[in-house]
Design a protein around this motif. Structure first.
Motif, mmCIF file in Angstrom:
data_model
loop_
_atom_site.group_PDB
_atom_site.id
_atom_site.type_symbol
_atom_site.label_atom_id
_atom_site.label_comp_id
_atom_site.label_asym_id
_atom_site.label_seq_id
_atom_site.Cartn_x
_atom_site.Cartn_y
_atom_site.Cartn_z
ATOM 1 N N UNK A 263 0.542 -1.252 0.084
ATOM 2 C CA UNK A 263 -0.145 0.221 -0.148
ATOM 3 C C UNK A 263 0.488 1.066 -0.300
ATOM 4 N N UNK A 264 2.004 1.422 0.906
ATOM 5 C CA UNK A 264 2.649 2.650 0.905
ATOM 6 C C UNK A 264 3.278 2.472 -0.848
ATOM 7 N N UNK A 265 4.368 1.442 -1.538
ATOM 8 C CA UNK A 265 4.326 1.758 -2.193
ATOM 9 C C UNK A 265 3.756 2.239 -3.919
ATOM 10 N N UNK A 266 2.152 1.540 -3.552
ATOM 11 C CA UNK A 266 1.230 2.160 -4.634
ATOM 12 C C UNK A 266 0.724 4.033 -4.146
ATOM 13 N N UNK A 267 0.962 4.682 -2.964
ATOM 14 C CA UNK A 267 0.249 5.617 -3.059
ATOM 15 C C UNK A 267 1.664 6.174 -3.279
ATOM 16 N N UNK A 268 2.500 6.017 -3.037
ATOM 17 C CA UNK A 268 4.077 6.428 -3.102
ATOM 18 C C UNK A 268 3.997 6.865 -4.650
ATOM 19 N N UNK A 269 3.946 5.935 -5.491
ATOM 20 C CA UNK A 269 3.577 6.018 -6.439
ATOM 21 C C UNK A 269 2.315 7.059 -7.013
ATOM 22 N N UNK A 270 1.371 7.030 -6.882
ATOM 23 C CA UNK A 270 -0.214 8.097 -6.358
ATOM 24 C C UNK A 270 0.580 9.852 -6.341
ATOM 25 N N UNK A 271 1.547 9.369 -5.865
ATOM 26 C CA UNK A 271 1.177 10.764 -4.827
ATOM 27 C C UNK A 271 2.624 11.667 -5.985
ATOM 28 N N UNK A 272 3.455 10.894 -6.769
ATOM 29 C CA UNK A 272 4.061 11.306 -8.094
ATOM 30 C C UNK A 272 3.251 11.725 -9.050
ATOM 31 N N UNK A 382 -5.546 7.801 -17.079
ATOM 32 C CA UNK A 382 -4.507 6.435 -17.107
ATOM 33 C C UNK A 382 -4.024 5.795 -16.449
ATOM 34 N N UNK A 383 -2.429 6.504 -16.439
ATOM 35 C CA UNK A 383 -1.533 6.377 -14.831
ATOM 36 C C UNK A 383 -1.619 5.981 -14.528
ATOM 37 N N UNK A 384 -3.040 6.586 -13.590
ATOM 38 C CA UNK A 384 -2.944 6.232 -12.245
ATOM 39 C C UNK A 384 -4.213 5.426 -12.117
ATOM 40 N N UNK A 385 -5.139 4.853 -12.634
ATOM 41 C CA UNK A 385 -5.891 4.172 -13.469
ATOM 42 C C UNK A 385 -5.102 2.987 -12.953
ATOM 43 N N UNK A 386 -4.306 2.715 -14.310
ATOM 44 C CA UNK A 386 -3.869 1.697 -13.926
ATOM 45 C C UNK A 386 -2.432 1.317 -12.744
ATOM 46 N N UNK A 387 -1.932 2.294 -12.162
ATOM 47 C CA UNK A 387 -1.314 2.144 -10.550
ATOM 48 C C UNK A 387 -1.802 1.490 -9.985
ATOM 49 N N UNK A 388 -3.346 2.106 -10.065
ATOM 50 C CA UNK A 388 -4.365 1.645 -8.925
ATOM 51 C C UNK A 388 -4.682 0.105 -9.432
ATOM 52 N N UNK A 389 -5.216 -0.062 -10.181
ATOM 53 C CA UNK A 389 -5.063 -1.453 -10.980
ATOM 54 C C UNK A 389 -4.187 -2.572 -10.679
ATOM 55 N N UNK A 390 -2.879 -1.920 -10.788
ATOM 56 C CA UNK A 390 -1.468 -3.357 -10.547
ATOM 57 C C UNK A 390 -1.947 -3.180 -8.889
ATOM 58 N N UNK A 391 -1.843 -2.547 -8.505
ATOM 59 C CA UNK A 391 -1.313 -2.729 -7.125
ATOM 60 C C UNK A 391 -2.977 -3.076 -6.160
ATOM 61 N N UNK A 392 -3.393 -3.226 -6.272
ATOM 62 C CA UNK A 392 -5.078 -3.897 -6.092
ATOM 63 C C UNK A 392 -4.662 -5.935 -6.515
ATOM 64 N N UNK A 393 -4.281 -5.559 -7.540
ATOM 65 C CA UNK A 393 -3.824 -6.927 -8.417
ATOM 66 C C UNK A 393 -2.228 -7.615 -7.632
ATOM 67 N N UNK A 394 -1.157 -6.479 -6.705
ATOM 68 C CA UNK A 394 -0.687 -7.275 -6.409
ATOM 69 C C UNK A 394 -0.994 -8.037 -4.517
ATOM 70 N N UNK A 395 -1.948 -6.914 -4.357
ATOM 71 C CA UNK A 395 -2.282 -7.146 -2.784
ATOM 72 C C UNK A 395 -2.984 -8.255 -3.117
ATOM 73 N N UNK A 396 -3.748 -8.725 -4.129
ATOM 74 C CA UNK A 396 -5.015 -10.030 -3.484
ATOM 75 C C UNK A 396 -3.877 -10.993 -3.810
#
Length: 398
Positions: A263-272, A382-396
């Protein structure tokens, strides 16, 4: 790494041109800039095919005060009364950014090493973005002058671009500042008096009414885009805090370490990504509207000079009538009236061309920047949706 006390940053200016009028005979760019405590020094490269220039390629170093000197010389030259004088670039102001860096440095002992590095990197990024913007606004000013068929032939502009040594321009003293204040106040009063002036030319009547309304509207638009940019940047800071919170939880709770870490990694990317959105909004919207707010004021100043010339012509006509009634100083009054008529007609002729060009340039620039901003928003989303999707898949998968 730059420090709050003494920064020396060399960065090629990444500017956004507000017009494409230049015929290529004179091109000006800022290729390098150095930020110091008291000033910013710009390296200006010039390529000229104009016969009035003594060299084809030139390079000089100029500071902000020399830009202001050039703008004052152009504004005070009555030969250019019928032109829209490009607005001077705003004064560089890095004080707030330096203060933030100083406070973060002082508070280093109260933060973890990772938090300190992230926060300092964020502040340095903000400082660099502000520095680049300052360079871009100064370059844009020179490009506007270089694109103007008459202003680029000005002798002071040639000196500014050609003279290799320091121009020895000093800042205005208190007496000059007070004099300038009263001069502006007098102009504002005179402008208010001329606002009720009867103008037989419908074109200028329409232009004056439009510019007054347009200036008020773009001023309000600028304020709202600043709020938009601030809220977008605030969301970026929220993402940073979330990333820090999840990182802290990952250390404190071993059972959720991997989950919280991801979660920390995903939100760090989202911040950038969100920071890029804020930067693009600032450049494509806020800076654009700020510039055209100043340009609209310059256009209003042109109409003021024409209105002043019209008032002078009317006064000269009244003086001639009185001279004819008294049969005294008639030749002098006739000569003065002729000079006023010539000046008024000359300003009117130039002003029509300038205002039409201003309209075409403004519409084209708005279209380009709004299209660019829309495309950037789509890409960022598109980049934010892609990053959130990637983060959710990794969490699953955990």
């Amino acid at each position: 790494m730059m420090t709050a006390e003494d920064e020396t940053i060399r960065e090629h200016a990444s500017t956004v041109s507000l017009n494409d009028e230049n015929d290529g005979r004179l091109t000006v760019s800022i290729t390098d800039a150095v930020s110091e405590l008291e000033t910013v020094k710009f390296t200006i490269q010039t390529k000229s095919a104009l016969p009035s220039f003594s060299q084809h390629q030139m390079s000089v170093i100029r500071c902000h005060e020399e830009f202001i000197w050039l703008h004052d010389m152009l504004s005070e030259n009555m030969e250019y009364a019928g032109y829209i004088i490009p607005p001077a670039p705003p004064k560089p102001d890095f004080e707030a950014a330096r203060d933030k860096l100083t406070r973060v440095t002082a508070a280093e002992s109260t933060m973890s090493e990772d938090e300190y590095k992230k926060l300092r990197k964020e502040l340095e990024s903000d400082y660099l973005a502000l520095f680049k913007k300052t360079v871009a606004m100064h370059e844009m000013y020179l490009m506007r002058l270089a694109a103007h068929s008459k202003l680029r032939e000005d002798s002071n502009f040639r000196v500014f671009l050609e003279y290799a040594k320091d121009l020895k321009v000093r800042t205005k003293n208190k007496k000059e500042l007070i004099g300038g204040f009263f001069k502006n106040m007098t102009k504002n009063v005179d402008e208010a008096l001329l606002s009720s002036q009867k103008d037989k030319d419908e074109y200028f009547q329409e232009r004056r009414a439009f510019l007054v309304d347009y200036h008020n509207r773009i001023k309000e638009t600028t304020r709202k885009t600043e709020l938009l940019s601030e809220s977008t940047n605030a969301l970026s800071m929220d993402y940073m805090q979330l990333a820090g919170g999840f990182a802290l939880l990952s250390v404190q709770d071993p059972q959720l370490q991997r989950f919280m870490g991801q979660c920390a990694v995903t939100f760090e990317v989202m911040q950038k990504l969100q920071k890029r959105v804020s930067t693009d909004e600032d450049l494509k919207l806020t800076d654009l509207f700020k510039y055209y707010q100043r340009e609209a004021q310059a256009a209003k100043s042109l109409l003021y000079r024409r209105g002043r010339a019209l008032a002078d012509k009317d006064i000269a006509e009244n003086k001639l009538e009185k001279a004819q009634e008294k049969f005294k100083d008639i030749p002098t009054a006739e000569a003065y009236l002729q000079d006023c008529k010539i000046r008024f007609e000359r300003i009117s002729e130039m002003a029509k061309t300038e205002l039409d060009t201003f309209k075409a340039r403004r519409l084209e620039t708005y279209r380009k920047h709004l299209v660019d901003m829309s495309e950037l928003q789509i890409r960022h989303s598109q980049s934010k949706v892609s990053e959130l999707t990637k983060g959710l898949e990794l969490l699953r998968e955990l």
